[in-house]
Design a protein around this motif. Structure first.
Motif, mmCIF file in Angstrom:
data_model
loop_
_atom_site.group_PDB
_atom_site.id
_atom_site.type_symbol
_atom_site.label_atom_id
_atom_site.label_comp_id
_atom_site.label_asym_id
_atom_site.label_seq_id
_atom_site.Cartn_x
_atom_site.Cartn_y
_atom_site.Cartn_z
ATOM 1 N N VAL A 58 -4.200 5.207 3.975
ATOM 2 C CA VAL A 58 -3.219 4.951 5.028
ATOM 3 C C VAL A 58 -3.303 6.115 6.018
ATOM 4 O O VAL A 58 -3.603 7.240 5.632
ATOM 5 C CB VAL A 58 -1.790 4.806 4.439
ATOM 6 C CG1 VAL A 58 -1.421 5.992 3.579
ATOM 7 C CG2 VAL A 58 -0.756 4.640 5.546
ATOM 8 N N GLU A 105 -1.717 -3.470 7.010
ATOM 9 C CA GLU A 105 -0.635 -3.682 7.975
ATOM 10 C C GLU A 105 -0.420 -2.471 8.874
ATOM 11 O O GLU A 105 -0.746 -1.347 8.506
ATOM 12 C CB GLU A 105 0.679 -3.935 7.235
ATOM 13 C CG GLU A 105 1.034 -5.393 7.111
ATOM 14 C CD GLU A 105 2.480 -5.574 6.625
ATOM 15 O OE1 GLU A 105 2.817 -6.717 6.345
ATOM 16 O OE2 GLU A 105 3.239 -4.584 6.526
ATOM 17 N N ALA A 147 -1.167 -3.459 2.493
ATOM 18 C CA ALA A 147 -2.515 -3.019 2.849
ATOM 19 C C ALA A 147 -2.963 -3.728 4.119
ATOM 20 O O ALA A 147 -2.785 -4.932 4.270
ATOM 21 C CB ALA A 147 -3.471 -3.317 1.709
ATOM 22 N N MET A 149 0.851 -1.189 0.000
ATOM 23 C CA MET A 149 0.000 0.000 0.000
ATOM 24 C C MET A 149 0.887 1.240 0.000
ATOM 25 O O MET A 149 0.654 2.189 -0.723
ATOM 26 C CB MET A 149 -0.896 -0.028 1.242
ATOM 27 C CG MET A 149 -1.744 1.209 1.420
ATOM 28 S SD MET A 149 -2.838 1.511 0.032
ATOM 29 C CE MET A 149 -4.249 0.495 0.502
ATOM 30 N N THR A 162 -4.581 0.592 7.261
ATOM 31 C CA THR A 162 -3.130 0.600 7.076
ATOM 32 C C THR A 162 -2.564 1.781 7.851
ATOM 33 O O THR A 162 -3.031 2.907 7.691
ATOM 34 C CB THR A 162 -2.781 0.754 5.584
ATOM 35 O OG1 THR A 162 -3.538 -0.201 4.843
ATOM 36 C CG2 THR A 162 -1.297 0.567 5.345
#
Lengths: 254, 290
Positions: free
Chosen positions: A171, A32, A30, A5, A202
Motif C-alpha cells: 500500500v 482500491e 486491495a 488490504m 492500493t
C-alpha cells in the motif's frame, strides 16, 4: 468486496491534552484508492502516520494484508515490536511526504536504491534496474544522476513517489502530495498517481484535490475532529453529502 | 491621458535607457589599501633588518633533526587526539540524542565533567596517576583480581598525554557533532524511517553526511586548536615542538629565533590543515547547489 488490504480498527491517538484521533475504523481493499478529506487539524496526517507506525497508537490496531503493524498479539495482549521489526514492516508501506523529503546529498538513483540495499532484498544491479524502471514510469528516466535540488518541485515529488515504490509496497500512503507545489506543477504529480491507481496499487491519499478524489477514488472518507464523519463512493460523499459538516467543508474547497 | 498628448516626456525615456552605467567609486578603499601596505612594508623591513630576529639561528634549527622529530611528535599527538576524540565524540553525541534517559544522562555528565576540568590539570593528573594507583587490577568487582598491570606501563608520558587530549577533545567533539545532527531537517530521518532503513544506517548514510556540512568548519577549528594546544603537553615533558624549542633556547638563549622556528611550523601546518578542510568541505557539499 475483496479482502481488506488495510484494516484500521478503533484507532485513538492523543498528543498531550489534544485527542487527535477518536476511534477511527476504516477498511481499504486491495487495489482500491481511498481519499481522505477533512479540514486542517482533523487528524488526516496523524491517521496516515499511524498506519506506518511513525506515530504510536494509544488504542486500536492497524493491519496490512492481515499482519498487525507495530504490535504482536499474544496471550490476549498486544506486545510492542522492537524498532528493528517495525522498520522491517515498513517495507510493505510506501509513504509520500508533503515536502518530498528526498535525500539531497544523494543522486536521484541513489535515493531510489538506498532502501532496497538497506533491506538486502535486492543486490545493487537489481536495485538499480528496478530504480530505472520506476523512473521511466514516472517520466524521469533522464534524471537518474541529477541531485534533488536540481529538479522542480513536481519532478522531486515524482522521484519521491518512485522511491516509495522501490520496495514493492502493498500500500502507498500519500500525505498531501501536491500541497507544497506551485499550481502549474500539481497536474504532473496527479497524473503519476492516477497511473498508479489504474495499475492496481492500493493507495490512501490525504489531499485537498477534490477533482482527483472524484476521478480516482473508490472511497472518499471525510474526517473531522478525529472521527470519520462519512465515507462512501465519491458520487455520494462529494456530490450528495449527508452531513452538514461535510457540506460546509466542500463549500469552502470546491 | 492619451499617449499623443505628451510626446516629449515619452521620448526622453528610451534615451536614458541607452546611457552607459558608471559604477559607484570607493576612494576610501584605496586609502585603506595604501595604509595597510605601508604598515606591512615597515613590518617586513623590521623582520629583515633587525638583527634581534636572528635568522641565521632560525635557519640552523628550522629543519634540524631534533625539531623535525618534535614536529612529528606534535603531529602524532594531534592525530591521536583528533581520531580518538572524535570517535568517542560520535558515540557520546549518539548517546545524548538517543531515546534512553540512561545514555543521555551518562553522556551529559561526561561532557559536563570534561569541559569543566582544565586540560592542563587533566594532563598532569594522568601523568601522575601511577602515584595514586601504582597497580591496576582487572577482575570481578569486589571479587578476585584476574590481571594486574603496572600503571606506569599503561600511562607512559606519551600515553598519558594522548589519553588526556582525547578525553578532553571527546567532550567538545560530542557537542559539535550533536549540533550538526540537530541542524539536519527532521524530515530526513523520518523519510529514512518510513523507508524502513535501519537506525544505524539512517545515521551513517542519511543524517551524518548532511550534518557534516555544519560539523566541518567547527571541527576544523577544533583540530587546529588541538594542534596548537598540544604545546600544553610540554608541561609533562614530552618532546613535542614547543617543549623541544624551550629546551634548545634554555641551552643557547636564542629565545626569539627558536620561538620563530615553532611559530613558522605551526603556521605552515595549520595552513596545510586549512587546505585539507577546503577539499573535505567540497566533498560534503555534493547536491547542495542547483
Amino acid at each position: 468486496m475483496s479482502t481488506a488490504m488495510v484494516e484500521i480498527t478503533g484507532v485513538h491517538k492523543r498528543f498531550g491534552a489534544n485527542e487527535v484521533l477518536r476511534g477511527i475504523t476504516l477498511r481499504v481493499a486491495a487495489g482500491e484508492v481511498a481519499v481522505v478529506l477533512g479540514p486542517s487539524g482533523s487528524g488526516k496526517s496523524t491517521l496516515l502516520r499511524s498506519i506506518n507506525h511513525l506515530e504510536k497508537l494509544d488504542r486500536g490496531t492497524v493491519s496490512i494484508d492481515g499482519e498487525l503493524i507495530g504490535y504482536r498479539q499474544r496471550g490476549g495482549k498486544l506486545h510492542e515490536l522492537t524498532e528493528r521489526e517495525v522498520l522491517r514492516q515498513r517495507g510493505a508501506i510506501g509513504f509520500v511526504f508533503q515536502n518530498f523529503n528526498l535525500f539531497p546529498h544523494l543522486t536521484v538513483l541513489a535515493n531510489l536504491t538506498e532502501a532496497p540495499l538497506a533491506a538486502r532484498t535486492r543486490n545493487r544491479a537489481q536495485a538499480e534496474a528496478k530504480a530505472r524502471a520506476l523512473l521511466e514510469r514516472v517520466g524521469l528516466a533522464d534524471k537518474e544522476s541529477a541531485y534533488p535540488r536540481q529538479l522542480s518541485g513536481g519532478q522531486q515529488q515524482r522521484v519521491a513517489i518512485a522511491r516509495a515504490l522501490a520496495l514493492d509496497p502493498k500500500v502507498v500512503l500519500f500525505d498531501e502530495p501536491t500541497s507544497a507545489l506551485d499550481p502549474e506543477l500539481v497536474g504532473e504529480v496527479l497524473d503519476v498517481m492516477k497511473d498508479l491507481a489504474r495499475g492496481g496499487t492500493t493507495m490512501i491519499v490525504v489531499t485537498h484535490e477534490i477533482g482527483f478524489a472524484r476521478e480516482v477514488a473508490d472511497t472518499v472518507v471525510f474526517l473531522d475532529e478525529g472521527r470519520v464523519v462519512e465515507q462512501g463512493p465519491p458520487a455520494q460523499v462529494i456530490d450528495q453529502p449527508e452531513h452538514d459538516r461535510t457540506r460546509a467543508f466542500l463549500a469552502k474547497v470546491l | 491621458m492619451s499617449v499623443s498628448a505628451r510626446p516629449v516626456h515619452l521620448s526622453a525615456q528610451p534615451e536614458a535607457a541607452d546611457l552607459p552605467v558608471v559604477p559607484a567609486r570607493h576612494p576610501w578603499r584605496w586609502v585603506g589599501v595604501a595604509v595597510v601596505l605601508v604598515l606591512l612594508a615597515q613590518f617586513v623591513h623590521g623582520l629583515v633588518t633587525n638583527p634581534g630576529w636572528d635568522w641565521p639561528t632560525f635557519a640552523e634549527f628550522f629543519t634540524s633533526g631534533t625539531i623535525l622529530r618534535a614536529v612529528g611528535v606534535t603531529l602524532q599527538l594531534t592525530l591521536y587526539g583528533t581520531v580518538l576524540g572524535f570517535a568517542a565524540g560520535i558515540v557520546l553525541a549518539l548517546m545524548r540524542l538517543s531515546h534512553s534517559p540512561f545514555l543521555r544522562t551518562v553522556s551529559w555528565a561526561y561532557v559536563w565533567a570534561f569541559r569543566s576540568i582544565p586540560l592542563i590539570v587533566q594532563l598532569i593528573f594522568w601523568f601522575n596517576v601511577s602515584y595514586l594507583y601504582p597497580k591496576l587490577g582487572f577482575g570481578v568487582p569486589f571479587g578476585p583480581v584476574l590481571v594486574t598491570v603496572n600503571t606506569l606501563d599503561l600511562f607512559s608520558p606519551m600515553g598519558a598525554a594522548v589519553i588526556g587530549l582525547a578525553l578532553h577533545q571527546a567532550a567538545y567533539a560530542a557537542e559539535i557533532i550533536r549540533s550538526g545532527v540537530l541542524s539536519v531537517d527532521p524530515g530526513q530521518r523520518e523519510a529514512a524511517a518510513a523507508l524502513g532503513i535501519p537506525r544505524l544506517r539512517q545515521f551513517r548514510r542519511i543524517v551524518l553526511p548532511q550534518a557534516m556540512r555544519s560539523i566541518l568548519p567547527t571541527a576544523a577549528n577544533e583540530v587546529i586548536s588541538l594542534f596548537k594546544g598540544t604545546s600544553i603537553v610540554s608541561v609533562v615533558a614530552i618532546s613535542e615542538l614547543f617543549y623541544q624549542v624551550q629546551v634548545i633556547y634554555g641551552r643557547n638563549a636564542r629565545v626569539v629565533a627558536l620561538l620563530m622556528v615553532a611559530t613558522v611550523w605551526y603556521i605552515v601546518l595549520t595552513s596545510a590543515l586549512s587546505v585539507v578542510q577546503h577539499f573535505v568541505e567540497r566533498h560534503y557539499a555534493k547536491g547542495s547547489s542547483r
